[in-house]
Design a protein around this motif. Structure first.
Motif, short mmCIF file in Angstrom:
data_model
loop_
_atom_site.label_atom_id
_atom_site.label_comp_id
_atom_site.label_asym_id
_atom_site.label_seq_id
_atom_site.Cartn_x
_atom_site.Cartn_y
_atom_site.Cartn_z
N ILE A 70 0.84 -1.14 0.01
CA ILE A 70 -0.01 0.07 0.06
C ILE A 70 0.96 1.42 -0.24
O ILE A 70 0.59 2.02 -0.69
CB ILE A 70 -1.03 -0.12 1.24
CG1 ILE A 70 -2.05 -1.12 1.28
CG2 ILE A 70 -1.73 1.34 1.38
CD1 ILE A 70 -2.63 -1.36 2.41
N PHE A 71 1.94 1.07 0.88
CA PHE A 71 2.94 2.19 0.86
C PHE A 71 3.52 2.48 -0.74
O PHE A 71 3.53 3.93 -0.97
CB PHE A 71 3.86 1.83 1.57
CG PHE A 71 5.38 2.83 1.65
CD1 PHE A 71 5.55 4.28 2.09
CD2 PHE A 71 6.38 2.32 0.82
CE1 PHE A 71 6.51 4.77 1.89
CE2 PHE A 71 7.61 3.11 0.91
CZ PHE A 71 7.62 4.40 1.40
N GLY A 72 3.54 1.54 -1.29
CA GLY A 72 4.43 1.77 -2.63
C GLY A 72 3.44 2.07 -3.69
O GLY A 72 3.83 3.34 -4.25
N LEU A 102 17.87 6.39 -7.57
CA LEU A 102 17.70 5.80 -5.98
C LEU A 102 17.70 4.45 -6.11
O LEU A 102 18.32 3.57 -4.99
CB LEU A 102 16.69 6.50 -5.44
CG LEU A 102 16.90 7.94 -5.19
CD1 LEU A 102 15.68 8.53 -4.79
CD2 LEU A 102 17.99 8.46 -4.40
N ILE A 103 16.97 3.67 -6.86
CA ILE A 103 16.93 2.06 -7.15
C ILE A 103 18.30 1.64 -7.09
O ILE A 103 18.77 0.58 -6.45
CB ILE A 103 16.00 1.79 -8.19
CG1 ILE A 103 14.47 1.95 -7.85
CG2 ILE A 103 16.23 0.17 -8.58
CD1 ILE A 103 13.58 1.65 -9.01
N SER A 163 10.33 -0.66 -4.43
CA SER A 163 10.85 -1.51 -5.44
C SER A 163 11.95 -2.61 -5.07
O SER A 163 11.86 -3.50 -5.14
CB SER A 163 11.64 -0.53 -6.81
OG SER A 163 10.44 0.14 -7.24
N VAL A 164 13.01 -1.58 -4.16
CA VAL A 164 14.26 -2.48 -3.67
C VAL A 164 13.81 -3.62 -2.41
O VAL A 164 14.34 -4.53 -2.54
CB VAL A 164 15.34 -1.45 -3.14
CG1 VAL A 164 16.39 -2.11 -2.56
CG2 VAL A 164 15.58 -0.55 -4.26
N LYS A 230 12.06 -8.82 -8.11
CA LYS A 230 12.24 -9.86 -7.33
C LYS A 230 13.25 -10.93 -7.93
O LYS A 230 13.93 -11.51 -7.22
CB LYS A 230 10.85 -10.52 -6.96
CG LYS A 230 10.06 -9.72 -5.92
CD LYS A 230 8.54 -10.62 -6.11
CE LYS A 230 7.98 -9.74 -4.83
NZ LYS A 230 6.28 -10.41 -4.76
N ARG A 231 13.25 -10.97 -9.29
CA ARG A 231 14.05 -12.02 -9.80
C ARG A 231 15.11 -11.51 -10.95
O ARG A 231 15.75 -12.30 -11.50
CB ARG A 231 12.90 -13.06 -10.60
CG ARG A 231 12.16 -13.66 -9.30
CD ARG A 231 11.14 -14.91 -10.26
NE ARG A 231 10.38 -15.22 -9.13
CZ ARG A 231 9.06 -14.67 -9.03
NH1 ARG A 231 8.66 -13.85 -9.76
NH2 ARG A 231 8.06 -15.35 -8.18
#
Length: 286
Positions: A70-72, A102-103, A163-164, A230-231
């Motif tokens: 929800i934050f993202g 930043l990512i 994302s991170v 994730k992958r």
């Protein structure tokens, strides 16, 4: 490699966000978010039913996972709308596009991830290309708009953290995004009811644009991005993400809503060069 390519599909979809939004007429931003996120939630539910899957498989996640989702999804969009309301859109967009940089920077903090010199150069080239893309558009960072600029920077921080940190949750299925979108849609509708006046699309074209947003940049892209984060190669995707403003501009030009200038040409060279440099590891593996 496959997961990185899937993540790159999100970047392609996001490049159509500005163009599709121009076709949605006068629909207020929070209402538009509520509509598109609701569509994603309903389509995800339909997919679960069609596959005879138990929705709890995706929805039964720890509170921390729900908070991150929800934050993202909602946090980013809410802050972006605040930034657009409190500051000029060009300046807000330029600050917001710090998130790819930043990512890549935050990815160095992940276990097993190593930030190479060419990854850093790649995102800096992408950032330089994005800055050039905005040149000549009457940009002025007036201190009076500081609250909006801070909100835009918070956008970049929010999306990069989301994302991170997604990388740290490999066991959370990407289908859970549908649940996060449902929660984000609820918050968007609440915000719409409090601060906006309802204006529905007034033509078939506008309704189709809303549908396309929900299927693509304001909905479906989140699933692709989740898989990539994730992958896939998170650093390469960070470098590739700077193609978003460039492709967005090129699409607007293609549809007669912009002009091809020296800034666009220079941005092409810088951003494409950064993307080639940033994906060096992928080409070696291929």
């Amino acid at each position: 490699m496959r997961a990185t390519l899937i993540g790159a599909c999100a970047i392609l979809l996001w490049s159509s966000l500005a163009l599709l939004t121009t076709f949605t007429g006068q629909v207020p931003p929070l209402q538009l978010t509520g509509m598109t996120f609701s569509l994603v939630a309903l389509l995800t539910l339909g997919t679960w039913i069609a596959r005879r899957e138990n929705p709890l498989k995706y929805l039964r996640q720890p509170p921390a996972v729900w908070a991150l989702g929800i934050f993202g999804l909602f946090g980013y969009h809410a802050l972006y709308f605040v930034a657009l309301k409190l500051s000029p859109p060009l300046e807000a967009s330029l600050i917001n596009y710090l998130w790819p940089l930043l990512i890549v920077a935050f990815s160095a903090l992940l276990p097993g991830e190593r930030l190479r010199w060419f990854h850093s150069i790649a995102v800096l080239l992408g950032l330089a290309g994005t800055i050039v893309l905005f040149l000549g558009k009457d940009i002025a960072f007036d201190p009076a708009h500081l609250p909006g600029f801070l909100a835009a920077f918070a956008c970049a921080i929010t999306w990069s953290i989301y994302s991170v940190l997604s990388r740290r949750l490999p066991d959370v299925p990407s289908g859970s995004i549908g649940g996060f979108c449902a929660a984000a849609a609820l918050l968007a509708w609440i915000g719409h009811g409090l601060w906006e006046t309802t204006l529905w699309p007034g033509s078939t074209t506008e309704w189709l644009a809303v549908l396309a947003l929900g299927l693509g940049p304001a909905g479906g892209a989140f699933f692709f991005w989740d898989i990539g984060m994730k992958r896939g190669d998170i650093r390469a995707l960070g470098a590739l993400a700077y193609a978003t403003p460039l492709l967005s501009t090129l699409l607007l030009i293609l549809f007669g809503r912009g002009a091809f200038t020296w800034q666009v040409a220079t941005a092409c060279l810088l951003i494409v060069g950064g993307a080639v440099l940033g994906t060096g590891d992928l080409r070696k593996k291929g």
